[in-house]
Design a protein around this motif. Structure first.
Motif, short mmCIF file in Angstrom:
data_model
loop_
_atom_site.label_atom_id
_atom_site.label_comp_id
_atom_site.label_asym_id
_atom_site.label_seq_id
_atom_site.Cartn_x
_atom_site.Cartn_y
_atom_site.Cartn_z
N PHE A 1 0.86 -1.19 0.00
CA PHE A 1 0.00 0.00 0.00
C PHE A 1 0.90 1.24 0.00
CE2 PHE A 1 -2.78 -3.35 1.52
CZ PHE A 1 -3.90 -3.12 0.73
N GLY B 1 -7.52 -0.14 9.52
CA GLY B 1 -7.13 -0.35 8.12
C GLY B 1 -7.97 0.58 7.26
N ASN C 1 -12.83 -3.12 7.48
CA ASN C 1 -13.37 -3.21 6.12
C ASN C 1 -12.27 -3.66 5.17
OD1 ASN C 1 -15.84 -2.89 4.67
ND2 ASN C 1 -15.01 -1.09 3.64
#
Ligand code: GEK
Length: 244
Positions: free
Chosen positions: A21, A65, A134
């Protein structure tokens, strides 16, 4: 900050490296996740509705997250309880930097949101009425998942909710094939080529580990949740609620 479209895996890669990421992903993230996760928009908006139902006055709501904070923004628009705040956490500096920019532009700053760059394993979960994972648990090493869910259960107030969305794996090969093929069709329909689909899949192979619906439900029960149910599924993507 103009949102860009995702072409990260469009050209052939000589060497496959594990998915990260990083800044490149953060820059295209809204486009990437909408075109990759069936029902993403619906999950986000209904997470806001669930949060409004379960948020309690004077408590914390967690978005673990958080990436760019889509869940936090949806919760902030819906929660109507006094003295609530939202604690959003992600361990990607690039996500947090962009997320803070988007947050600063949110026109309805009703519920305060703090965005922190940290590992969710190091976050104290306390006095919580809503906790959202999520599409995050799938990136936590499987051996650490029960401890995390137990910590969340301990930090929730009675009547509090965990909303858990994940990519799902199926133990039966025919069922796995059916859902996986439809997911690939979904990605093709959203403009991803077969090369992009297969390169991204290889990059995620060691980083993102999906589990079965039964595995999630058994873990929620083992962590102490008295009630849990599946409230959303589209192909191999699902979302659960678990209530303390
Ligand atoms: C959304 N929830 O838009 N600690 C903190 N963050 C982590 C960790 C960790 N140990 N592991 C992974 N992450 C978002 C989407 S994306 C899902 C979530 C996806 C973070 C990681 O940096 C990334 O931002 C996020 O979890 C997963 O509703 O891209 O499939």
């Amino acid at each position: 900050m103009t949102p860009k479209s995702d072409a990260i895996y469009a050209a052939p890669l000589e060497k496959m490296i594990d998915f990260q990421f990083d800044e490149r992903v953060a820059a295209v993230f809204p486009d990437m996740i909408q075109r990759s996760v069936p029902g993403y928009g619906m999950i986000i908006s209904n997470t806001g509705i669930l949060a409004a139902k379960y948020a309690q006055a004077g408590s914390h709501c967690y978005d673990l997250g958080c990436s760019l904070g889509a869940v936090s923004l949806a919760m902030r628009q819906r929660i109507n309880q006094p003295d609530c705040d939202i604690i959003a956490v992600d361990n990607s500096p690039a996500m947090i930097e962009r997320g803070r920019e988007l947050l600063a532009r949110d026109p309805v700053p009703t519920v305060p949101v703090t965005m922190t760059c940290a590992d969710l394993q190091d976050v104290n979960i306390e006095n919580a009425s809503v906790v959202v994972l999520n599409f995050t648990l799938q990136f936590v090493p499987p051996a650490q998942r029960l401890t995390l869910i137990q910590r969340i259960h301990t930090g929730l107030k009675p009547g509090g909710v965990l909303i858990l969305s994940e990519k799902i794996a199926f133990n039966e090969p025919g069922r796995q094939y059916f859902h996986e093929e439809l997911h690939h069709d979904f990605k093709r329909a959203n403009g991803y080529s077969d090369l992009e689909i297969s390169q991204k899949r290889s990059a995620l192979e060691k980083v993102m580990i999906p589990e079965s619906l039964a595995c999630h439900q058994e873990r929620l029960q083992a962590a102490g949740f008295s009630f849990s149910d599946l409230w959303f599924q589209c192909f191999n993507f699902a979302s659960f609620v678990a209530i303390k």
